[in-house]
Design a protein around this motif. Structure first.
Motif, PDB file in Angstrom:
ATOM      1  N   ALA A  96      19.042  56.798 -65.223  1.00 55.22           N
ATOM      2  CA  ALA A  96      17.728  56.972 -65.850  1.00 55.22           C
ATOM      3  C   ALA A  96      17.262  58.419 -65.791  1.00 55.22           C
ATOM      4  CB  ALA A  96      16.706  56.063 -65.178  1.00 55.22           C
ATOM      5  N   LEU A  97      17.655  59.115 -64.750  1.00 58.20           N
ATOM      6  CA  LEU A  97      17.206  60.497 -64.537  1.00 58.20           C
ATOM      7  C   LEU A  97      18.164  61.534 -65.115  1.00 58.20           C
ATOM      8  CD1 LEU A  97      16.115  60.062 -60.808  1.00 58.20           C
ATOM      9  CD2 LEU A  97      14.564  60.387 -62.746  1.00 58.20           C
ATOM     10  N   ARG A  98      19.190  61.096 -65.798  1.00 60.57           N
ATOM     11  CA  ARG A  98      20.278  61.975 -66.210  1.00 60.57           C
ATOM     12  C   ARG A  98      19.786  63.208 -66.984  1.00 60.57           C
ATOM     13  NH1 ARG A  98      25.675  61.350 -66.592  1.00 60.57           N
ATOM     14  NH2 ARG A  98      25.586  59.124 -66.122  1.00 60.57           N
ATOM     15  N   HIS A  99      18.749  63.053 -67.807  1.00 64.33           N
ATOM     16  CA  HIS A  99      18.316  64.149 -68.674  1.00 64.33           C
ATOM     17  C   HIS A  99      17.122  64.931 -68.119  1.00 64.33           C
ATOM     18  CE1 HIS A  99      21.090  62.772 -71.733  1.00 64.33           C
ATOM     19  NE2 HIS A  99      20.576  61.544 -71.651  1.00 64.33           N
ATOM     20  N   ALA A 100      16.723  64.661 -66.892  1.00 63.18           N
ATOM     21  CA  ALA A 100      15.568  65.364 -66.319  1.00 63.18           C
ATOM     22  C   ALA A 100      15.926  66.813 -65.991  1.00 63.18           C
ATOM     23  CB  ALA A 100      15.105  64.655 -65.055  1.00 63.18           C
ATOM     24  N   HIS A 101      14.980  67.712 -66.227  1.00 60.86           N
ATOM     25  CA  HIS A 101      15.220  69.117 -65.893  1.00 60.86           C
ATOM     26  C   HIS A 101      15.219  69.297 -64.377  1.00 60.86           C
ATOM     27  CE1 HIS A 101      11.404  70.911 -64.342  1.00 60.86           C
ATOM     28  NE2 HIS A 101      10.949  69.756 -64.761  1.00 60.86           N
ATOM     29  N   ALA A 102      14.485  68.433 -63.666  1.00 58.15           N
ATOM     30  CA  ALA A 102      14.479  68.413 -62.200  1.00 58.15           C
ATOM     31  C   ALA A 102      14.324  66.961 -61.786  1.00 58.15           C
ATOM     32  CB  ALA A 102      13.343  69.258 -61.646  1.00 58.15           C
ATOM     33  N   LYS A 103      15.221  66.451 -60.960  1.00 60.56           N
ATOM     34  CA  LYS A 103      15.215  65.017 -60.654  1.00 60.56           C
ATOM     35  C   LYS A 103      15.364  64.765 -59.167  1.00 60.56           C
ATOM     36  CE  LYS A 103      20.129  64.860 -61.917  1.00 60.56           C
ATOM     37  NZ  LYS A 103      21.093  64.348 -62.897  1.00 60.56           N
ATOM     38  N   ARG A 104      14.867  63.604 -58.761  1.00 57.51           N
ATOM     39  CA  ARG A 104      14.970  63.166 -57.368  1.00 57.51           C
ATOM     40  C   ARG A 104      15.232  61.670 -57.346  1.00 57.51           C
ATOM     41  NH1 ARG A 104      10.162  64.232 -53.064  1.00 57.51           N
ATOM     42  NH2 ARG A 104      10.881  66.371 -53.465  1.00 57.51           N
ATOM     43  N   ILE A 105      16.128  61.248 -56.470  1.00 60.55           N
ATOM     44  CA  ILE A 105      16.323  59.822 -56.205  1.00 60.55           C
ATOM     45  C   ILE A 105      15.667  59.521 -54.871  1.00 60.55           C
ATOM     46  CG2 ILE A 105      18.001  58.020 -55.658  1.00 60.55           C
ATOM     47  CD1 ILE A 105      19.877  59.243 -57.695  1.00 60.55           C
ATOM     48  N   HIS A 106      14.828  58.500 -54.878  1.00 61.75           N
ATOM     49  CA  HIS A 106      14.088  58.077 -53.696  1.00 61.75           C
ATOM     50  C   HIS A 106      14.636  56.719 -53.250  1.00 61.75           C
ATOM     51  CE1 HIS A 106       9.902  56.801 -51.922  1.00 61.75           C
ATOM     52  NE2 HIS A 106      10.840  56.924 -50.994  1.00 61.75           N
ATOM     53  N   THR A 107      15.416  56.714 -52.183  1.00 60.84           N
ATOM     54  CA  THR A 107      16.001  55.461 -51.703  1.00 60.84           C
ATOM     55  C   THR A 107      15.351  55.040 -50.389  1.00 60.84           C
ATOM     56  OG1 THR A 107      18.071  54.342 -51.142  1.00 60.84           O
ATOM     57  CG2 THR A 107      17.906  56.669 -50.535  1.00 60.84           C
ATOM     58  N   PHE A 108      15.263  53.744 -50.170  1.00 63.99           N
ATOM     59  CA  PHE A 108      14.531  53.263 -49.001  1.00 63.99           C
ATOM     60  C   PHE A 108      15.173  52.005 -48.436  1.00 63.99           C
ATOM     61  CE2 PHE A 108      12.969  50.687 -52.419  1.00 63.99           C
ATOM     62  CZ  PHE A 108      12.636  49.465 -51.855  1.00 63.99           C
ATOM     63  N   ILE A 109      14.835  51.734 -47.174  1.00 59.25           N
ATOM     64  CA  ILE A 109      15.215  50.481 -46.539  1.00 59.25           C
ATOM     65  C   ILE A 109      14.264  50.226 -45.387  1.00 59.25           C
ATOM     66  CG2 ILE A 109      16.841  51.490 -44.870  1.00 59.25           C
ATOM     67  CD1 ILE A 109      18.633  48.978 -45.387  1.00 59.25           C
TER      68      ILE A 109
END
Length: 521
Positions: A96-109
């Motif tokens: 989903a974030l592939r085309h972002a100029h700046a991206k972050r993945i936020h993972t949690f548990i």
């Protein structure tokens, strides 16, 4: 909590992480359309929010599409997608974030004993391994990875330290410690952040973040305690939108930092003058109204009715306002006229309305104003005008409704033909509109031009049944002055026309001048 702000300097920058489109949208009934999400995201980007959590891509195709479109459009802010500690979630967020100029993945548990046992049904060691594997996989998509310990405020400290250390070692650049259920208090949350910064060996290699819920009404206080302890990112939402009692409110966090720099020596990149605009947009998109007494953006945040307060405000605004209304996007302070208002405010209101009265006349008008205010929740300008003048217009100058014909229905267009008595002459005009009421008002305006804006249109039934008389209120605003016209009729459209004309009459001025293009009959 100690008085010393941990590792702070006057230039310490706080990262504002907005999760209105993710956590905020999880509020029951707050779902937004794709277009609405794009509008909110673009406004947040424009106002200087650093990180925008655009959604939870694995949750639905709609969420994936929203995150993807936002990622393509935003030019400044980091676009973030949420993912659980699973390969499928993380890969979906990455796509989903592939085309972002700046991206972050936020993972949690989840890391608390309660969550691990009943929600995850996993042993602590299995959770620990998932922390490492999830951050490692997220790093395959981006260098900007955030890891969250869900229910962190109820997690055993030793285990929390192990997980945080492992997440940073695996490549997490932001560590978020959520008070997921709003259980913490400021002193406790301060100590939690301080403990992690002191005990985790590689804590200096990541930015620590707060994510506080408002179940006990302390989300903002806990967030501010977190940055005093050394966290440098605050996760928040516009209007405090969010699950259950909501999240820390972005507007409150930003203005607390801006207003109390003496005890919160930090800065944000948010343009505070856009806060009210953002609040209104999110309220409209989510269909969640903002309570009148909401801090910063509520309708009453810069309104005063108490006579003591009004008197102080007229002498010096700082007596009762710690912020300037224009700093959050409000045009000006509002002195509401009501039963608590005093003579000073009443005299100022008379001046604003153009009345010059002697002391005795003012006293007499003020007594009648107080009597009226005991009967009404709020006294408007036209009510005060009526107190000092039996008629706003001389006989024969008032505009009257003579006849009205309306054509409406599904086929359209909706049209209204109205005849008004203007200064003794009958004038007729036809106009189209977006519905029969709009057409009627357009026809009136075509005959009697004005610059007023419609602020209120309200219909209520005086009696029960299908033959009930409709009571219509119309409020117009012109050059900062508001007037209200009321009328009743068994025909709602006729009542609407009469109420609108009554309001136009109360605006005063040379309303007898007819539009030369209108047709006299």
């Amino acid at each position: 909590m100690t008085d010393t702000v941990a590792a702070a300097s006057p230039k310490d920058r706080i990262v504002i992480f907005d999760t209105t489109l993710r956590d905020g949208e999880q509020s029951p009934g707050a779902s937004m359309t794709l277009d609405e999400k794009l509008q909110v995201a673009e406004l947040l980007d424009e106002m200087g929010v650093d990180v925008i959590e655009a959604g939870f891509p694995i949750a639905s195709n709609g969420d994936f599409e929203a995150v993807s479109e936002i990622a393509k459009r935003l030019k400044r802010a980091v676009v973030c997608g949420l993912a659980r500690a699973s390969a499928n979630d993380i890969d979906r967020a990455g796509e989903a974030l592939r085309h972002a100029h700046a991206k972050r993945i936020h993972t949690f548990i989840s890391t608390s004993p309660l969550h691990m046992k009943y929600k995850l049904q996993l042993e602590p060691e299995a959770v620990y391994e998932k922390v490492i594997s999830s951050v490692t996989r997220a790093r395959q998509w981006t260098d900007d990875v955030e890891w969250s310990a869900e229910d962190g405020s109820r997690t055993e400290h030793d285990f929390l330290c192990r997980c945080v250390e492992a997440a940073i070692k695996a490549g997490a650049t932001t560590i978020n410690i959520p008070d997921t259920v709003g259980y913490s208090v400021p002193e406790e949350y301060y100590a939690l952040i301080r403990m992690l910064l002191d005990r985790v060996p590689n804590a200096d290699k990541a930015v620590f973040s707060t994510h506080c819920h408002d179940d006990l009404g302390m989300a903002v206080a806990n967030s501010l305690a977190g940055i005093r302890a050394g966290a440098r990112q605050i996760e928040c939402t516009i209007n405090g939108l969010g699950e259950r009692a909501g999240n820390a409110a972005l507007e409150e966090v930003v203005m607390a930092i801006r207003t109390r720099g003496d005890v919160l020596p930090f800065v944000t990149g948010v343009k505070s003058q856009m806060l009210v605009k953002a609040s209104k947009l999110v309220s409209s998109a989510s269909a969640f109204p903002v309570q009148y007494n909401k801090a910063i953006v509520g309708q009453n945040a810069f309104a005063h009715e108490s006579g003591i307060h009004q008197d102080g405000m007229l002498k010096n605004a700082e007596t009762y306002e710690i912020m300037r209304p224009e700093d959050v996007g409000v045009k000006s302070t509002s002195l509401v006229m009501g039963k608590h208002s005093g003579r000073h405010a009443f005299k100022e209101k008379l001046k604003d309305l153009g009345f010059t009265l002697g002391d005795n006349a003012i006293e007499d008008a003020f007594r009648r104003f107080k009597d009226l205010a005991d009967k009404k929740k709020q006294v408007f300008d036209e009510d005060i005008e009526a107190l000092v003048s039996d008629e706003l217009q001389a006989a024969g100058e008032g505009i009257k409704v003579i006849a009205l014909t309306v054509i409406a229905g599904t086929a359209g267009p909706q049209t209204a033909t109205i005849t008004l008595d203007v200064g003794g002459s009958h004038v007729t005009k036809m106009a189209n509109g977006d519905g029969p009421v709009d057409a009627t008002f357009n026809a009136i305006k075509a005959i009697v031009p004005h610059e007023a804006t419609l602020r209120l249109y309200q219909v209520s039934a005086v009696t029960e049944g299908t033959d009930a008389q409709a009571d219509v209120a119309v409020r117009l605003e012109e050059h900062g002055r508001q007037v209200t016209g009321r009328a009743a009729d068994t025909d709602t459209l006729v009542a609407s026309a009469k109420a609108y004309v009554a309001a136009v009459n109360k605006l005063g001025g040379n309303r007898g001048r007819v539009n030369p293009q209108a047709v006299a009959v």
